[in-house]
Scaffold this motif. Sequence first.
Motif, short mmCIF file in Angstrom:
data_model
loop_
_atom_site.label_atom_id
_atom_site.label_comp_id
_atom_site.label_asym_id
_atom_site.label_seq_id
_atom_site.Cartn_x
_atom_site.Cartn_y
_atom_site.Cartn_z
N ILE A 1 -31.99 83.07 32.73
CA ILE A 1 -32.87 81.99 33.14
C ILE A 1 -33.98 81.76 32.12
O ILE A 1 -34.30 80.63 31.78
N ASP A 2 -34.58 82.84 31.61
CA ASP A 2 -35.66 82.69 30.64
C ASP A 2 -35.48 83.71 29.51
O ASP A 2 -36.03 84.81 29.57
N PRO A 3 -34.73 83.31 28.49
CA PRO A 3 -34.44 84.26 27.40
C PRO A 3 -35.70 84.87 26.79
O PRO A 3 -35.67 86.03 26.36
N ALA A 4 -36.79 84.12 26.76
CA ALA A 4 -37.99 84.64 26.10
C ALA A 4 -38.57 85.85 26.84
O ALA A 4 -39.29 86.65 26.25
N SER A 5 -38.28 85.99 28.12
CA SER A 5 -38.80 87.14 28.85
C SER A 5 -37.68 88.06 29.34
O SER A 5 -37.81 88.74 30.34
N THR A 6 -36.58 88.05 28.61
CA THR A 6 -35.45 88.90 28.98
C THR A 6 -35.15 89.81 27.79
O THR A 6 -34.89 89.33 26.69
N TYR A 7 -35.22 91.12 28.02
CA TYR A 7 -35.17 92.08 26.92
C TYR A 7 -33.91 92.93 27.05
O TYR A 7 -33.88 93.90 27.81
#
Length: 455
Positions: A255-261
């Motif tokens: 959903i939100d690659p920027a906050s998926t690690y």
Amino acid sequence: MNRYAIILAAGQGTRMKSKLYKVLHPVCGKPMVEHVVDQLSSLSIDQTVTIVGFGAEKVQSYLEGKSDFALQKEQLGTAHAVMQAEELLQDKKGITLVICGDTPLIKTSTMEALMEEHTKLGAKATVLTGYAEDPTGYGRVIRNEDGHVERIVEQKDASEAEKSVKEINTGTYCFDNEALFQALKKVKNDNAQGEYYLPDVMEILKSEGQIVAAYQTSDLEETLGVNDRVALSQAETIMRKRINEAHMRNGVTIIDPASTYIEADVQIGKDTVILPNTYIQGLSVIGEDCLIGPGTEIKACKIGNATTIKQSVAHDSEIGDEVTIGPFAHIRPASSIHNEVKIGNFVEVKKSEMGPKSKASHLSYIGDAKVGSDVNLGCGSITVNYDGKNKHLTTIEDGAFIGCNSNLIAPVTVGKGAYVAAGSTVTEDVPSEALTIARARQVNKEDYVKNLNLK
Ligand code: UD1
Ligand code: CA
């Protein structure tokens, strides 16, 4: 044609200001140098030699089985580093890739393209270059009027005019193996840093009338060399994006690659959805149709299909199909959660097995327990596993029902289908199909309060 690879990993990495040797700093969970070695693995390289020095033993232990090693006792420069592979490689015929252990973003496809270009041109040396808006710190690629590479000049040795060149040396090269070792013998250290520079090999071969070339990659991001922690964070961001995009292309919704690690070696099945603020680490394997997150941390877990884990932490455990975990659950190492189990809010599971369809829906601690199938652990039930010295096992057999707020004092067994009344403190085994009530009987003292005469 035989292919060899040399990876430079002997430097301490002074600019990192770290106790950890530079090439072991992780990018998305994997040491930089391991990224390099893994990218090489699909290139059918006949022999890989990693040059180690600072932290040699540690670097070797990460790369054991994936590379041979040569020790550089003193760090006298990149050319001197490559020289250390002389004994292992010098007489071999073929081409040799040289890559720095601190450039974790260079892709297999680019290494392949570099080797192809090198072979096509019949070159003795081909350097992989990149175009950098800010070339500060990198070696600059100096070309003549015809556009042919003349030499590479380090930042510290460059004139003002040379510093304005934006084509940089990525630190990756392809050489004719024999020409490389022959030219290395001629490298001198009369430069600003008093080091033996590998890039000088280009100029040496050129002066001998050999073909030297440059292959410029169009991918600006992959050329990043990590010398300090600012660059480390940049590498992390680029690598993270790359990993996430690969999963999305394979059918995972993020959903939100920027906050998926998601770390480098994680596997995720199709139609799994990852919600924001989620960390998936180590050698985790997640099946299809799962829902993971938001706010979840999963490390080294094997998870089946159609499982939901939200706002929870799970480490080093196995979790089956159609399991629901969370919100706010903690699955600690060595747990095995079978299919269709429910672990609800504020439940901690440690080194325990939860059999199929068992439930711990609220506020429980399950530690060192073997729980069968179809067991219901009521709200607040607790395995009392620790006597201050040793840990003991609690066994709860299939179909047992543990009432709310029960303490099961281990070692203890609750038999098949048995009931434990709410509020019990169970210190002895409960036979199958029995009901145990292990609490003081309720006593009602009529009119007790009224008779206190407090007023
Ligand atoms: C090097 C290149 C520079 C290039 C840049 C790309 C030289 C002289 N310069 O500079 O042209 O733009 O990489 O990132 O090669 N190492 C050893 N032994 C040594 C010295 C270094 O093994 O004696 C290893 C380091 O561990 C590191 C790599 O070689 O992995 C590169 O060394 P580093 O000091 O980072 O070189 P740069 O200054 O970045
Ligand atoms: Ca570097």
